[in-house]
Design an enzyme around this catalytic site. Structure first.
Site, PDB file in Angstrom:
ATOM      1  N   HIS A 143      -0.819 -26.881  43.848  1.00 51.23           N
ATOM      2  CA  HIS A 143      -0.541 -26.558  42.444  1.00 51.23           C
ATOM      3  C   HIS A 143       0.143 -27.791  41.822  1.00 51.23           C
ATOM      4  CE1 HIS A 143       1.619 -24.528  39.122  1.00 51.23           C
ATOM      5  NE2 HIS A 143       0.863 -23.466  39.331  1.00 51.23           N
ATOM      6  N   LYS A 171       6.009 -13.635  41.102  1.00 50.22           N
ATOM      7  CA  LYS A 171       4.775 -13.395  41.849  1.00 50.22           C
ATOM      8  C   LYS A 171       4.978 -12.394  42.980  1.00 50.22           C
ATOM      9  CE  LYS A 171       2.584 -17.659  40.488  1.00 50.22           C
ATOM     10  NZ  LYS A 171       2.041 -18.968  40.832  1.00 50.22           N
ATOM     11  N   GLN A 182       2.483 -18.235  46.605  1.00 51.92           N
ATOM     12  CA  GLN A 182       1.421 -17.245  46.795  1.00 51.92           C
ATOM     13  C   GLN A 182       1.638 -16.390  48.040  1.00 51.92           C
ATOM     14  OE1 GLN A 182      -0.890 -16.263  44.740  1.00 51.92           O
ATOM     15  NE2 GLN A 182      -0.405 -17.821  43.244  1.00 51.92           N
ATOM     16  N   ASP A 234       5.421 -24.418  50.032  1.00 50.43           N
ATOM     17  CA  ASP A 234       5.343 -23.738  48.742  1.00 50.43           C
ATOM     18  C   ASP A 234       4.829 -22.323  49.006  1.00 50.43           C
ATOM     19  OD1 ASP A 234       4.531 -22.626  46.364  1.00 50.43           O
ATOM     20  OD2 ASP A 234       3.364 -24.358  45.692  1.00 50.43           O
ATOM     21  N   CYS A 262      -3.980 -24.751  37.297  1.00 47.96           N
ATOM     22  CA  CYS A 262      -2.919 -25.728  37.590  1.00 47.96           C
ATOM     23  C   CYS A 262      -3.187 -26.458  38.900  1.00 47.96           C
ATOM     24  CB  CYS A 262      -1.540 -25.075  37.651  1.00 47.96           C
ATOM     25  SG  CYS A 262      -1.036 -24.350  36.104  1.00 47.96           S
TER      26      CYS A 262
HETATM   27  C1  LIG Z   1       2.435 -20.128  40.664  1.00 52.42           C
HETATM   28  C2  LIG Z   1       2.508 -21.197  41.638  1.00 52.42           C
HETATM   29  C3  LIG Z   1       3.414 -22.256  41.497  1.00 52.42           C
HETATM   30  C4  LIG Z   1       4.327 -22.388  40.311  1.00 52.42           C
HETATM   31  O1  LIG Z   1       5.175 -21.304  40.159  1.00 52.42           O
HETATM   32  P1  LIG Z   1       6.069 -21.154  38.871  1.00 52.42           P
HETATM   33  O2  LIG Z   1       6.508 -19.735  38.920  1.00 52.42           O
HETATM   34  O3  LIG Z   1       5.211 -21.462  37.672  1.00 52.42           O
HETATM   35  O4  LIG Z   1       7.203 -22.114  38.980  1.00 52.42           O
HETATM   36  C5  LIG Z   1       3.440 -23.207  42.488  1.00 52.42           C
HETATM   37  N1  LIG Z   1       2.641 -23.144  43.551  1.00 52.42           N
HETATM   38  C6  LIG Z   1       1.749 -22.152  43.720  1.00 52.42           C
HETATM   39  C7  LIG Z   1       0.888 -22.128  44.957  1.00 52.42           C
HETATM   40  C8  LIG Z   1       1.644 -21.156  42.772  1.00 52.42           C
HETATM   41  O5  LIG Z   1       0.762 -20.172  42.936  1.00 52.42           O
END
Ligand SMILES: *Cc1c(COP(=O)(O)O)cnc(C)c1O
Length: 405
Positions: free
Chosen positions: A123, A225, A202, A199, A363
């Protein structure tokens, strides 16, 4: 057994009619999840009963708000099985967590000759902060690439030859749905003294996360999320690393003592929590995680995986659909394109039938560049998604394709 109908009744928004007509078919959960009553009520409760600034006042309400705020840290720590509350930093979300590490870790630990490694499936929020830090501090950036199926390739060779100081990668790709084998990658990285940031934006809602078992150095995610409010996220970091890391934002809360000349910084975790936090949202996050845990997360994961398989099969049965991301291990989302049809046109027609999907580059422009496309259509599921949602989506998709072809 997991009872999806019982779960759905806890989400008021699922009663919404789109354009006063169509039942909501919400398949954009990778962008954000909906919130159950219990989370919404925890926010209302905070603002109606004990709104006050934390860690400051001597008065009763401030004490109560502080207590609940720190209990929330406990809940987050337990949810990801961290050792200590000192390792749980509240941020505004994944993006802020990564920016914090990209700044403070790189400033403290990296020299000009070091390399930070990312992957081609990240992302933007796991790319841009590192590019900014590279421009500020002068290290090198390199990338693991992925193959046609959306699986990382030559991982071992590349990591062992480049010997990065830090690897930052997603647990689950928000575009391809690929589940990376982070345990194996972390072990490999540690064998050459390379730190790892995962990260988890997800994965936090779709996998059981145990940072102790993973031995990961940093794990980051956003509340919104995982059925929690927007405006709050988490940076988990191993204590001995966080202790050494330079500060990020300056302001109240992160200090022990300030004179006009200099500042003595606070201890962990407050050292990285400058300014008034989003108290209600932090409490909402803890409520969401407790709620999720009380629902048998493993049963939800199995249910979602089955639903994803079903959706994938249904899509594959339609002529001229190309799926982007066919990794062996996938979770929660499917990106696709219909031959000769612009992703936006399809998304717009589906929306007209009450089906909410995501269109565009998600993104993750480097993923689009890898496939030489501008964007995809993406469906992504959550615990409250039903087989009926998928069937209505597939029906609507067939109707839309008829109109567009
Ligand atoms: C949504 C997402 C982000 C960014 O999250 P934010 O809530 O916009 O800060 C980063 N990495 C992944 C894999 C995402 O799905």
């Amino acid at each position: 057994m997991f009872d999806v109908e019982y779960l759905r009744r806890q989400f008021p928004i699922l009663e919404t009619k789109i354009r006063d007509k169509y039942p909501l078919i919400y398949l954009d959960n990778a962008a954000t999840t909906q919130k159950p009553f219990i989370v919404i009520n925890s926010i209302v409760d905070y603002y109606t009963k004990y709104n006050a600034n934390v860690h400051r006042g001597v008065h009763y309400l401030s004490g109560l708000a502080t207590e609940r705020f720190e209990q929330a840290r406990d809940v987050v720590r337990a949810f990801i099985n961290a050792n200590s509350n000192d390792e749980i930093i509240f941020t505004r979300g994944t993006t802020e967590s990564i920016n914090l590490v990209a700044h403070s870790f790189c400033k403290t630990f990296l020299t000009k000759d070091d390399t930070v490694m990312l992957t081609q499936m990240e992302h933007h929020s796991n790319i841009v902060p590192w590019q900014i830090a590279r421009d500020n501090f002068g290290f090198k950036l390199d990338y693991l690439t992925f193959d046609d199926n959306g699986e990382l390739e030559n991982v071992k060779e590349k990591i062992l030859s480049v010997k990065p100081k830090l690897l930052s990668l997603c647990h689950i790709s928000n575009t391809l749905g690929t589940v990376n084998n982070i345990k194996e990658i972390i072990d490999l990285c540690h064998s050459i003294d390379c730190y790892v940031l995962v990260d988890g934006a997800q994965s936090i809602a779709h996998k059981i996360i145990d940072v102790k078992d993973l031995q990961v150095d940093f794990f980051v995610f956003s509340g919104h999320k995982v059925y929690a409010p927007m405006g709050v996220g988490v940076l988990y970091g191993r204590k001995e690393i966080l202790e050494k890391m330079d500060v990020y934002h300056g302001g109240g809360e992160m200090i022990k003592e300030v004179t006009m000349e200099k500042t003595i910084y606070n201890d962990l975790p407050y050292k990285f929590e400058a300014g008034t936090p989003s108290v209600a949202d932090v409490i909402g996050l803890a409520t969401a995680l407790s709620w999720l845990k009380s629902n048998d997360l493993q049963a939800i994961i199995d249910y979602e995986d089955e639903l994803l398989r079903y959706a994938t099969e249904q899509l594959q049965n339609i002529d001229g659909i190309r799926i982007f991301g066919n990794a062996k291990h996938k979770s929660s989302c499917i990106s696709f394109l219909a031959d000769g049809i612009h992703h936006l046109d399809l998304g717009t027609l589906l929306d007209a039938m009450g089906v909410a999907i995501r269109t565009g580059h998600h993104c993750a422009e480097p993923v689009m560049q890898r496939f030489c496309i501008e964007g995809t259509d993406r469906v992504s599921i959550a615990a409250y998604t039903t087989k009926n949602d998928i069937d209505v989506f597939i029906d609507s998709l067939n109707k839309a394709l008829k109109m567009l072809r």
